[in-house]
Design a protein around this motif. Structure first.
Motif, short mmCIF file in Angstrom:
data_model
loop_
_atom_site.label_atom_id
_atom_site.label_comp_id
_atom_site.label_asym_id
_atom_site.label_seq_id
_atom_site.Cartn_x
_atom_site.Cartn_y
_atom_site.Cartn_z
N MET A 89 43.00 1.34 20.60
CA MET A 89 42.56 2.69 20.99
C MET A 89 42.18 3.50 19.76
O MET A 89 42.67 3.27 18.67
CB MET A 89 43.68 3.38 21.77
CG MET A 89 43.70 2.98 23.23
SD MET A 89 44.90 3.90 24.16
CE MET A 89 46.42 3.07 23.68
N VAL A 106 48.33 8.13 25.83
CA VAL A 106 49.36 8.57 24.90
C VAL A 106 50.65 7.82 25.17
O VAL A 106 51.09 7.74 26.32
CB VAL A 106 49.58 10.09 25.03
CG1 VAL A 106 50.72 10.56 24.15
CG2 VAL A 106 48.31 10.84 24.67
N GLY A 107 51.24 7.25 24.12
CA GLY A 107 52.49 6.53 24.27
C GLY A 107 52.29 5.10 24.71
O GLY A 107 53.22 4.29 24.66
N ASP A 108 51.08 4.77 25.17
CA ASP A 108 50.74 3.40 25.57
C ASP A 108 51.70 2.86 26.63
O ASP A 108 52.21 1.74 26.53
CB ASP A 108 50.76 2.48 24.33
CG ASP A 108 49.96 1.22 24.57
OD1 ASP A 108 49.15 1.22 25.51
OD2 ASP A 108 50.14 0.24 23.83
N TYR A 167 42.26 7.36 26.07
CA TYR A 167 43.40 7.18 25.17
C TYR A 167 44.68 7.41 25.96
O TYR A 167 44.88 8.49 26.52
CB TYR A 167 43.31 8.18 24.02
CG TYR A 167 44.28 7.93 22.90
CD1 TYR A 167 43.91 7.14 21.83
CD2 TYR A 167 45.55 8.47 22.92
CE1 TYR A 167 44.79 6.90 20.80
CE2 TYR A 167 46.45 8.23 21.89
CZ TYR A 167 46.05 7.45 20.83
OH TYR A 167 46.92 7.21 19.81
#
Lengths: 491, 165
Positions: A1, A57-59, A55
């Motif tokens: 990302m 966040v934190g995946d 994107y």
């Protein structure tokens, strides 16, 4: 990302907290830091113009394709807004270095300014309803404080009015978000869009859409909801007025409306008609109210309502040409309107007044301010070769192409009235003979002049975008595609 | 006992009770923050309780002693520090895991439901607690020090006399 995406929010947010910590010990640090941060953001926005992607966040893992975490989306439209927000922010911050000496607390000013930028970048990048709301509140609360920054009578009254009306808008939006969550069980915009696609909107969703149109219409100051703007925008310090009129009403108002209408709710004819109607009304009413004003900044503020009307009208047409014209005008308006507010600030800085009846003869005394103000006035009035002409031309053509000749005529007429009221500004402030008491007036300090010249060059520069193709200027084409691509998350 | 602030604030009974209570309030606030990942509560709720302890001192003993307990400058610095720690946790996610806010503290499954578990969440909770606790206190301190006065039909921001910080 692509780790560039969250940085648009993280950097200004962190800067907003670092500035008060550092510059209590080191006085000049806030200026240097503010300019450095905004320069970095402007460069990043330019670099992000051709990038895109989602994107997470934190995946966090999404089970069965149900998005769990916070999502940020960088697409053509977001990239366009990022460029506008951060470029205007850079000019405003450079202008502030000298201008804000007149006020007491520079470090609080920079801190709030950074939060405003972080909030706007967050709104533009947010991929879910709740983060959109939170970032919108960050930007809005910072701007309430910045409007009242002078702590005088007018400032406090304007700030309070803005606070009350802004909170009403936020409440509408929050109720809308709650309804959407209740009906679809998700807050992720792409997920909501896929849930809603292919079926008519139910009554609750129509209510939610109406709440969003009212709430974001208030943030964008479209006409039935415009009452706060003519007070709030002139009362703020000049660089903040430039940000408010230049980008805040767009990032928090028009951008979100366009995003929700086209990408989430799937542009229905009725919703587009409402947007078009509000746009046409703002366009006409704004200019009518503006032409009689004698306070320079107040006059500019009414013109913001009128110009935002153009943008809403063009987007409300829903045709590819209309969308391109609307987005192009949005970009152009952010440049020339912030330039106008900066020149008004420079005039006020040098003369101590912005009453057109008391000004005069500034062309000889303040050549840079007079020159840049002339460029901006011609841009907003739609005189070639400046950028305003091209975007207004596209909007008028789009109206004709869509068979709405009445609207095209109204757009042309409003443009003439705009020209009239800016000739008034030019004549009374700059061209007319001095009325005495202006012997001490000197040109604005170099950094203020630099910010104004920068924006004046952009006014001329963005008109070059039109040369790359009237129907789809470069930079605008990707943003227009993002809106035309229909609902999110669908091929 | 020649403290200039000794006469400020409420009665002796209220002050005495406040003196006993403030420690327990702080302790309870800290508990809510530190156990945020295990029990109901967390950074925000705990931060509010911490702020309540300071606000109680402020109300009972007056602004003078209130600011001696937690000065406005110190509160402002802690407030910024809390926000920066939170941002730093997010940025460390990029540095150590490649994604913003990725959990970079791996705790083994057998540590579940112990105090030291849940990865970066306790760190975030502490940062939020710090931020909320100090900024809520600042809201009260600033509201008590500055007010809007109407003079001759015009509004002005006025600082109260006792505000010296």
């Amino acid at each position: 990302m692509d780790n560039l995406t969250p940085m648009f929010v993280v950097i200004p947010l962190a800067a907003g907290f670092v500035i008060p910590m550092v510059s209590r010990r080191l006085r000049a640090a806030s200026d240097v830091f503010g300019v450095l941060v905004m320069s970095a953001l402007a460069v990043m926005a330019a670099a992000g113009a051709r990038r895109g992607g989602v994107y997470a966040v934190g995946d966090w893992v999404s089970p069965q394709g149900i998005p769990l975490g916070i999502e940020m989306r960088l697409d053509g439209l977001a990239a366009l807004l990022l460029i506008a927000v951060n470029a205007i922010g850079l000019a405003a911050v450079v202008f502030s270095v000298d201008y804000m000496r007149r006020y007491t607390s520079k470090l609080r000013y920079y801190s709030l300014f950074m939060f405003m930028v972080a909030g706007m970048n967050g709104v533009v990048l947010s991929g879910d309803f709740f983060n959109l709301f939170v970032f919108m509140e960050i930007a809005a609360i910072a701007s309430y404080a910045l409007v009242g920054f002078g702590c005088g009578h007018e400032e406090l009254e304007a700030s309070f009015k803005y606070l009350v009306l802004g909170s009403v808008a936020s409440a509408f939006i929050l109720i809308g978000v709650a309804i959407v969550y209740n009906m679809t069980g998700t807050l992720n915009m792409a997920h909501v869009a896929t849930r809603l696609a292919g079926q008519p909107l139910g009554r609750p969703m129509v209510l939610a859409l109406a709440l969003f149109l009212c709430g974001f219409g208030l943030k964008a100051a479209l006409v039935p909801f415009h009452a706060w703007l003519p007070d709030a925008h002139p009362s703020a310090p000049a660089p903040v007025s430039a940000m408010l009129s230049g980008v805040v009403i767009k990032a928090l108002g028009i951008y979100v409306m366009a995003r929700l209408l086209f990408n989430v709710f799937g542009a229905g004819a009725a919703a587009l008609a409402v947007l078009r109607g509000m746009g046409a009304l703002s366009m006409v009413a704004g200019v009518m109210l503006a032409i009689g004003q004698w306070d320079m900044k107040r006059l500019f503020a009414y013109h913001s309502i009128s110009q935002i009307g153009y943008v809403a009208l063009a987007l409300g047409l829903g045709t590819p040409l209309g969308i391109a014209g609307g987005l192009f005008h949005m970009l152009n308006h952010s440049i020339f309107k912030s330039l106008l507010f900066l020149t008004a600030g420079a005039v006020e800085y040098a003369t101590g007044t912005r009453d057109l009846k008391r000004l005069g003869g500034l062309r000889a005394r303040m050549p840079v301010t007079a020159g840049t103000s002339f460029v901006a006035s011609m841009s907003i009035a739609g005189i070639p070769p400046f950028n305003g002409f091209w975007s207004k031309l596209i909007i008028v053509l789009a109206c004709v192409q869509a068979g709405r000749h009445g609207l095209a005529l109204a757009a042309v007429a409003v443009s003439l009235l705009t020209l009239a009221s800016f000739l008034k500004v030019q004549r009374y402030a700059f061209f007319e003979a001095a009325k005495g008491g202006t012997e001490h007036v000197r040109e604005a300090p170099p950094l203020m002049a630099l910010a104004m010249v920068l924006l004046a060059l952009l006014c001329a520069g963005t008109s070059l975008l039109a040369l790359t193709g009237i129907a789809s200027p470069a930079l605008i084409d990707r943003a227009a595609q993002a809106l035309q691509a229909g609902v999110f998350g669908l091929p | 006992m020649n403290d200039p602030h000794a006469k400020e604030g409420m009665s002796l009974i209220v002050k005495t009770v406040t003196r006993w209570l403030k420690g327990f309030l702080l302790l309870y606030g800290a508990y809510i923050v530190l156990y945020g990942h295990l029990t109901p509560g967390g950074g925000f709720a705990g931060g509010v309780i911490v702020a309540c302890a300071f606000i109680l001192v402020f109300l009972a003993c007056g602004a003078g002693i209130g600011h001696r307990t937690l000065g406005r400058l110190a509160a402002s610095e802690l407030d910024s520090a809390g926000a920066l720690i939170f941002t730093a946790v997010g940025a460390l996610g990029i540095a150590l895991g490649g994604v913003f806010f990725r959990n970079f503290i791996r705790t083994p499954p057998e540590a579940h439901f112990r105090l030291l578990s849940s990865g970066v969440i306790p760190v975030c909770n502490i940062a939020i607690g710090l931020k909320v606790g100090t900024s809520l206190f600042m809201v009260l301190a600033i509201l008590s020090a500055v007010h809007v006065a109407v003079k001759g039909g015009r509004r002005r921001m006025v600082r109260r006399r006792e505000d010296k910080s």
